[in-house]
Structure formats: structure tokens, C-alpha cells
Write a protein that holds these residues in place. Structure first.
Motif, short mmCIF file in Angstrom:
data_model
loop_
_atom_site.label_atom_id
_atom_site.label_comp_id
_atom_site.label_asym_id
_atom_site.label_seq_id
_atom_site.Cartn_x
_atom_site.Cartn_y
_atom_site.Cartn_z
N ALA A 146 0.83 -1.21 0.00
CA ALA A 146 0.00 0.00 0.00
C ALA A 146 0.86 1.25 0.00
O ALA A 146 0.54 2.26 -0.66
CB ALA A 146 -0.93 -0.01 1.21
N TRP A 147 1.96 1.22 0.75
CA TRP A 147 2.86 2.38 0.80
C TRP A 147 3.50 2.61 -0.58
O TRP A 147 3.58 3.74 -1.06
CB TRP A 147 3.93 2.15 1.86
CG TRP A 147 4.89 3.29 1.97
CD1 TRP A 147 6.07 3.46 1.30
CD2 TRP A 147 4.75 4.47 2.79
NE1 TRP A 147 6.68 4.64 1.65
CE2 TRP A 147 5.89 5.28 2.56
CE3 TRP A 147 3.78 4.90 3.69
CZ2 TRP A 147 6.07 6.50 3.21
CZ3 TRP A 147 3.97 6.12 4.33
CH2 TRP A 147 5.10 6.90 4.09
N ILE A 148 3.97 1.51 -1.20
CA ILE A 148 4.60 1.64 -2.51
C ILE A 148 3.59 2.13 -3.55
O ILE A 148 3.91 2.95 -4.42
CB ILE A 148 5.23 0.29 -2.91
CG1 ILE A 148 6.45 0.00 -2.01
CG2 ILE A 148 5.65 0.29 -4.37
CD1 ILE A 148 7.07 -1.36 -2.23
N GLY A 175 1.28 4.12 -2.89
CA GLY A 175 1.11 5.54 -2.61
C GLY A 175 2.08 6.42 -3.37
O GLY A 175 1.75 7.56 -3.74
N TYR A 176 3.31 5.94 -3.60
CA TYR A 176 4.25 6.71 -4.39
C TYR A 176 3.66 7.04 -5.76
O TYR A 176 3.68 8.19 -6.21
CB TYR A 176 5.55 5.92 -4.60
CG TYR A 176 6.40 5.74 -3.36
CD1 TYR A 176 6.53 6.74 -2.41
CD2 TYR A 176 7.12 4.56 -3.16
CE1 TYR A 176 7.31 6.57 -1.29
CE2 TYR A 176 7.92 4.38 -2.04
CZ TYR A 176 8.01 5.39 -1.10
OH TYR A 176 8.79 5.21 0.01
N GLN A 177 3.14 6.00 -6.44
CA GLN A 177 2.62 6.21 -7.79
C GLN A 177 1.33 7.02 -7.77
O GLN A 177 1.09 7.84 -8.66
CB GLN A 177 2.38 4.86 -8.47
CG GLN A 177 3.64 4.03 -8.67
CD GLN A 177 3.53 3.09 -9.85
OE1 GLN A 177 3.24 3.52 -10.96
NE2 GLN A 177 3.76 1.82 -9.60
N GLN A 178 0.50 6.79 -6.75
CA GLN A 178 -0.75 7.54 -6.69
C GLN A 178 -0.48 9.03 -6.44
O GLN A 178 -1.20 9.89 -6.96
CB GLN A 178 -1.63 6.97 -5.58
CG GLN A 178 -2.15 5.57 -5.88
CD GLN A 178 -2.76 4.89 -4.69
OE1 GLN A 178 -2.91 5.49 -3.62
NE2 GLN A 178 -3.09 3.60 -4.83
N PHE A 179 0.56 9.33 -5.67
CA PHE A 179 0.90 10.74 -5.41
C PHE A 179 1.57 11.38 -6.62
O PHE A 179 1.33 12.55 -6.92
CB PHE A 179 1.82 10.84 -4.20
CG PHE A 179 2.10 12.25 -3.76
CD1 PHE A 179 1.18 12.93 -2.99
CD2 PHE A 179 3.27 12.89 -4.12
CE1 PHE A 179 1.43 14.23 -2.58
CE2 PHE A 179 3.53 14.18 -3.72
CZ PHE A 179 2.60 14.86 -2.95
N SER A 180 2.40 10.60 -7.32
CA SER A 180 3.11 11.15 -8.48
C SER A 180 3.19 10.09 -9.57
O SER A 180 4.19 9.39 -9.70
CB SER A 180 4.51 11.62 -8.08
OG SER A 180 5.21 12.14 -9.20
N PRO A 181 2.13 9.92 -10.37
CA PRO A 181 2.16 8.93 -11.45
C PRO A 181 3.19 9.29 -12.51
O PRO A 181 3.61 10.45 -12.63
CB PRO A 181 0.75 8.96 -12.02
CG PRO A 181 -0.05 9.86 -11.14
CD PRO A 181 0.89 10.67 -10.33
N ALA A 231 -1.76 -0.13 -9.72
CA ALA A 231 -1.30 0.50 -8.48
C ALA A 231 -1.88 1.89 -8.30
O ALA A 231 -1.84 2.43 -7.18
CB ALA A 231 0.23 0.57 -8.46
N LEU A 232 -2.41 2.48 -9.36
CA LEU A 232 -3.04 3.80 -9.25
C LEU A 232 -4.46 3.71 -8.75
O LEU A 232 -5.12 4.73 -8.57
CB LEU A 232 -3.01 4.51 -10.60
CG LEU A 232 -1.63 4.80 -11.19
CD1 LEU A 232 -1.77 5.52 -12.53
CD2 LEU A 232 -0.79 5.62 -10.24
N GLY A 233 -4.95 2.48 -8.53
CA GLY A 233 -6.30 2.30 -8.03
C GLY A 233 -7.37 2.36 -9.11
O GLY A 233 -8.55 2.45 -8.78
#
Length: 662
Positions: free
Chosen positions: A8-10, A12-18, A285-287
Motif C-alpha cells: 500500500a505504501w509503494i 502511494g508513491y505512484q498515486q501521489f506522483s504517477p 497500483a493507481l487504483g
């Protein structure tokens, strides 16, 4: 649990900055809803697929990757129709038998074009024929470390043999999310590329690929001069962009000739079915959900752009070392600091961990997990805090026993009470020491206990460079119990404010929980708390059962802040306090009082009241500073009381906003 937290943390990296899409090496020709609507439902006759491949071949693509399995014969082929019509019309059946078989037509179309066909990995099945792309092993043989499929589901032999390459379509999900794609996997005993890289191999004309292995497992997959680093198990963390319709061309448009040749020429063309209801859309991973063929296209973009994500095998060692160092800091330093500084240190450590992990992701494409070390550090901090609170409770009980014994000696009790008064007054902040050079605002406060010690409190401090936090509180009861509870409430309120410095209503909710937890005497506290944005004059406040404050405008108008709030703290568990706002103007004064001011009584038993206070503030509003203003109001109350015994503590806090610093 740890694995899910890390993933989930990893994510989050992509979700914050794709990832930003820079190149477009791959084009997706989609058998989409529009194609199905215009050309008929799926499955199409194999001749239709053959026409599509012929059309694509005419556009001279670099290679064509087909994400479709043709594992069963085409039931619309003439030989199948002839069998069903043999009895009804033998002549028609004979003519149908003379027509080309659809599977043969498709095989010829595939053989005439640079096509890589997809295969699906199976956990069980017959031995795989040795007709897959050959590979070389460089360094250590790492086949045992790769994702293994016992067999593969392939297209019919006639169609399968016509293709120039065969790429794997399968990818495992982790918690329902496709995060990693195999860059090389093992089908039977044969290493196999995914459809994305196999299409690239066909385009390059390389007859084989190679796998570079090391002591830990696979390190890279090579196609000619192209090297794709991998994790030890041969997989790659996909660096996602959001779904992009610009990657797609409708198959119907290709068949109708509506697509310009330059959109396909020298491109890696991926063909797949995306029509709704025909294929599962895996979650990224971007949901978000997207067609599997688009994930293959994104893999190719990762390779061409060099925007690869890697989690080094030594990442766990680094994270463990970080945990040891940060844990040692928590153990060695936290017990020596005040609660507020301890919380600040914890926040700083967690912020450093998170920032370092995000910087590694943004700058180097490395995936470090800050969540597990951060959670462990927070757990360690909570354990130490619990121990500290237990010791504090023990000390408080000891103090209670000691005070009981000291009551037996009146002289000693008077001395102790006098000392307690000095201590209580001493813990209240003094503006000239807290804000010695402040120009954006001025603040003054005064607290006079009705007895030797009291239960009123106030506090003020900066949450950050631009926000001033202040509060005035009144503990129920009088004397020693109220004074002790006042000190505890003040400390817990400050701790809660520093932890929840974003919103005033969140602060009151947490303060309500923490103070109620340490409340053996079932006391309650009224509190007015506010956060002033010193740059704009925006005042966010919340009133927990306290006397509404006065606002004195420079033009003489006096109003009261009646909005936002709820019951006193420790009255209702879990109450959701609401905040309110007020826009202060320059030179506007906010006056917060305890009820000891309006309930001050003269020898005749009359109350000072809000009207007298209003007249006093109007007379004092032209005072040179808030300190002078507070002094004038106190003097007016003292004149009215005329020496009568005080019934309650008397507290005033005045704050004037002067505007942002020049």
C-alpha cells in the motif's frame, strides 16, 4: 499484514506522483465497443481477424503483438457450416467444403506479418512443446527463481506455428492489483518473454533473447542491445500512468481504412479485446482499472523511456538499519523530553522516513518502504509514552497522599499552597518571553485565582511560523483539585494541539479524549480555543461550553463570537465539535474571559455582569496595548468588587491583530 502495508505504501508513491507519458512506442488496436457495434458481436470470424492483421501489415508496423488466444477451431468456418448443411443441401455443403478454412486464412495472414502471439500460463497441464523463442543464459542459471507455469494455453497448432514469436499474457495479482509483470517466466523448463517484450524482440529481428543471472536470481533480460533490469524472480514493478485514450485505435477504424498509416508505421502494435463484458479489467497500483493490453503497452513505455521501478534486494537491510537507528533515537531521547517535544521528534522522524522514500522513488526509481519502519517506531514511541503515563499516574497518587498528610499541619499547608500558587502562575506563559519581538499581533493575559490556587488556565504558542494557537479554560471546582486538573488539562491540551495542529475541531476532539482519560474526579473543563493565521487575520475557533468572547472593532463596534462549539470537555465522550471562523481586521481586539469576570460580586451581592464589562471594554478600547487594555478591565472589576471575597477565578486574555509583518 506487513506485506500489505508495504504494498500500500509503494502504491502511494505512484498515486501521489504517477509517471508522465513521454514516448509512444506502442499503439493498441482495440476490438472495442465501437468495433463490436459496427462489425458484429464477438467472437468474430477468423477471416475478420485476418483482414485486420493484413490491414495492419500494410501500414508497415515494426511488429504486431496479438493478445487473443485462438485455442479452438472457428465454428463459423465453411467446413463447420458444410457439416451442418450436408443433409439439407448437399450441393451447398460441397461448395462450402471447397472454400478456404478460416483458420488457414488467419494462419496465412499471421505468417505474412511480423506477429507475436500471446500464450497463457497454466499451473498444470501437458509438457510444453519446444517451439517457444530460444534463450541464452548469461551468468548464473536462474530458471529455478523465475515464476513457473507447468504448461501454457496456446492457439491452434496451425495458427500458433505461423507466428514469429510467442509471448506470455499471464500476470499475478497481489491483493487484486497488478503491480509487477514478469519480464521473463518459465513455462515448463523454457524461459518465456511477456507479450510486450516478445513483440519488441520480433520487431528487432533478434532470433533469441538472453537472461542475465546473479547469485540472488535474475538481474536483467536482454534483447540485442536492449537491457531490462528485473527483480530476482524475473518480474518488473510497472511504473503506471493513468489510463490514456490516446494509446488506442478502434479496430473498426483500421478495417475501414480511416486510420492514417503514420499512426501505425514502425510502431509496436498490440491487438486486444477491450469491449466491456468481454475481458476483466485488472486494477493497477493507481487504483484504477484498465485493459490488460494497456498494461503491456505501459511496460514498453517503461522500457523505452527508461522509467523503470526497482526494489533492490538490499532494500530490506536498509529499512532494518533505519529502524534500528531511529529506534535508538526514540529510546535514548524521548524519555528526556517533554511530551510536546517527544511528539515533535516522532513527527520529524516519520517525515524524514517518508520524504527519503519518496525522494528515492522520484529521483532514482527505487522503491523503499518507509511504512513498516515508521509503524514500528510509532509503536515503540507509544509503548514508552504508556510507561511514562503510568509513572506519571503513580507520581500523581503519591502527590495526593502527600497533600493529605500535609493538611494536618496548617502552617506547612499554607506554605505549600503559597508555593503551589507560584508554580501555577509560573507555568502560564508570559507574552514578553514567548513573543519578545512579535509585530504581527499583541497578546496579554491575566489569571487571578479565587483562592491560593485556581482552576482557570490559558496558553498560547505558535503552531508554525504563521499560526498562533491560544486558549482559555475553566476547570469545574475550586482549590487544589481544580488546580491540579488545570495543570494536567493545560499539558494535555498543548500536546493535543501540537499533534493536531491542522484544525481546531480536531484538537478539541482529541483533547476531550485525553483529558477524560485522566479524570478520576469526573471534573470537566470549559475551553475557548482559537488559531489565528497571522498573515491573513483568519481566526478559526471552537467553544467548548465557555463564555463567548468579545470582539472590539477599531470603529468601536463590539460583537460576540457565538458560533462553533459544543459541551465542556469530559462531559460527553466522543462528541464531534464544530469549528467556526472570524475574519479579524487590523487593530481589532479579541477579549476572552472566564465566567469569574461577569460573576464577580460586590459586598451587596450584585454581579458585575456583561453590561458593566461591555462598558469597561468600550472605555478601555483606546488603550495603547492589550496589556494596558487587560489592566484597565481588571481595575474596573476590582473597583466594583470593592474588596469582597472572590467567588471564582478571574481570567482575561486579550489579543490584537496588527496585520502581516512588513
Amino acid at each position: 499484514m506487513i506485506g500489505a502495508l508495504r504494498l500500500a505504501w509503494i502504491d502511494g508513491y505512484q498515486q501521489f506522483s504517477p509517471r508522465e507519458r513521454r514516448s509512444a512506442p506502442a499503439v493498441i488496436v482495440a476490438i472495442d465497443e465501437s468495433s463490436l457495434e459496427r462489425l458484429g458481436q464477438w467472437p468474430w470470424p477468423r477471416t475478420q481477424i485476418a483482414r485486420l492483421i493484413d490491414k495492419l501489415r500494410e501500414a508497415r508496423p515494426a511488429a504486431i503483438g496479438v493478445d487473443i488466444l485462438f485455442s479452438e477451431a472457428d465454428r463459423l468456418s465453411p467446413e463447420w457450416l458444410a457439416a451442418s448443411l450436408a443433409e439439407a443441401d448437399s450441393q451447398l455443403a460441397a461448395r462450402l467444403k471447397r472454400l478456404p478454412r478460416h483458420d488457414a486464412v488467419l494462419a496465412r495472414a499471421i505468417g505474412a506479418a511480423p506477429v507475436a502471439l500471446g500464450i497463457a500460463g497454466l499451473e498444470a497441464g501437458p509438457e510444453v512443446p519446444a517451439t517457444l523463442t530460444p534463450s541464452l543464459q548469461r551468468g548464473t542459471d536462474v530458471r529455478e527463481s523465475l515464476r513457473h507455469y507447468a504448461a501454457a494455453l496456446r492457439s491452434l497448432p496451425e495458427i500458433d506455428a505461423a507466428a514469429r514469436g510467442h509471448g506470455l499474457l499471464s500476470a499475478d495479482t497481489e491483493g487484486g492489483i497488478v503491480r509487477r509483470m514478469p519480464m521473463v517466466a518459465r513455462v515448463g523448463s523454457t524461459p518465456v518473454l511477456p507479450l510486450s517484450l516478445e513483440t519488441l524482440r520480433v520487431a528487432s529481428g533478434e532470433p533469441l533473447f538472453f537472461v542475465h543471472g546473479g547469485s540472488a536470481g535474475a538481474e536483467a533480460v536482454g534483447i540485442g542491445d536492449v537491457m531490462v533490469p528485473t527483480q530476482p524472480d524475473g518480474r518488473l514493478w510497472v511504473h503506471y500512468t493513468h489510463h490514456d485514450a490516446g494509446r488506442f485505435i478502434s479496430a473498426a477504424d483500421v478495417l475501414s481504412g480511416e486510420v492514417e498509416t503514420d499512426r501505425l508505421e514502425r510502431k509496436l502494435v498490440l491487438v486486444g479485446v477491450t469491449g466491456l463484458g468481454l475481458v476483466d479489467y485488472p486494477t493497477t497500483a493507481l487504483g484504477e482499472r484498465m485493459p490488460g493490453i494497456e498494461i503491456h503497452a505501459q511496460v514498453l513505455e517503461n522500457v523505452f523511456d527508461g522509467s523503470l521501478l526497482m526494489r533492490p534486494r538490499w532494500a530490506s537491510w536498509v529499512e532494518g538499519a533505519v529502524l534500528l537507528v531511529a529506534g535508538a533515537i526514540v529510546i535514548g531521547v524521548v524519555c528526556r523530553l517533554s511530551p510536546g517535544l517527544s511528539v515533535s521528534l516522532l513527527v520529524l522522524l516519520l517525515a524524514v522516513l517518508g520524504t527519503a522514500g519518496f525522494a528515492a522513488y522520484m529521483g532514482l526509481g527505487l522503491l523503499f518502504d518507509a511504512s513498516v519502519p515508521g509503524a514500528a517506531i510509532a509503536f515503540l514511541f507509544a509503548a514508552m509514552l504508556a510507561q511514562t503515563l503510568a509513572e506519571s499516574n503513580a507520581q500523581r497518587e503519591a502527590l495526593r497522599e502527600r497533600l493529605h498528610r500535609e493538611r494536618e499541619a496548617a502552617a506547612r499547608l499554607a506554605g505549600e499552597l503559597d508555593a503551589a500558587r507560584r508554580i501555577q502562575v509560573g507555568i502560564l506563559p508570559r507574552p514578553e518571553k514567548v513573543f519578545p519581538a512579535e509585530r504581527r499581533f499583541e497578546i496579554a493575559a491575566s489569571m487571578e485565582p479565587a483562592r491560593e490556587v485556581g482552576g482557570d488556565l490559558y496558553d498560547f504558542f505558535m503552531l508554525d511560523a504563521g499560526r498562533l494557537f491560544f486558549l482559555v479554560g475553566d476547570v469545574s471546582g475550586k482549590g487544589l483539585p481544580a488546580s491540579i486538573f488545570m495543570a494536567v488539562s493545560k499539558a494535555l491540551c498543548k500536546s493535543a494541539a501540537l499533534r493536531r495542529g491542522q484544525r481546531i475541531d480536531q484538537f478539541l476532539r482529541e483533547a476531550n479524549v485525553e483529558i477524560a482519560r485522566e479524570n478520576p474526579e469526573s471534573l470537566f473543563v470549559t475551553v475557548f480555543a482559537g488559531i489565528l493565521d497571522t498573515r491573513s487575520g483568519r481566526l478559526e475557533y471552537c467553544n467548548a461550553g465557555h463564555e463567548p468572547p468579545f470582539v472590539l472593532a477599531p470603529d468601536g463596534q463590539v460583537t460576540r463570537l457565538d458560533g462553533g462549539g459544543g459541551p465542556p470537555l469530559c462531559v460527553l465522550d466522543g462528541f464531534s465539535y464544530s469549528a467556526a471562523e472570524h475574519a479579524m481586521t487590523r487593530q481589532e481586539i479579541l477579549l476572552v474571559i472566564s465566567d469569574g469576570v461577569t460573576e464577580a460580586m460586590n459586598p451587596e451581592g450584585e454581579l458585575y455582569g456583561a453590561r458593566r464589562l461591555l462598558r469597561a471594554t468600550e472605555r478601555a478600547r483606546h488603550a495603547g496595548s492589550p496589556a494596558t487594555f487587560v489592566g484597565a478591565v481588571r481595575a474596573d472589576v476590582a473597583k466594583f468588587v470593592a474588596g469582597a471575597e472572590a467567588a471564582d477565578d478571574l481570567t482575561l486574555l486579550a489579543m490584537r491583530w496588527n496585520g502581516p509583518a512588513a
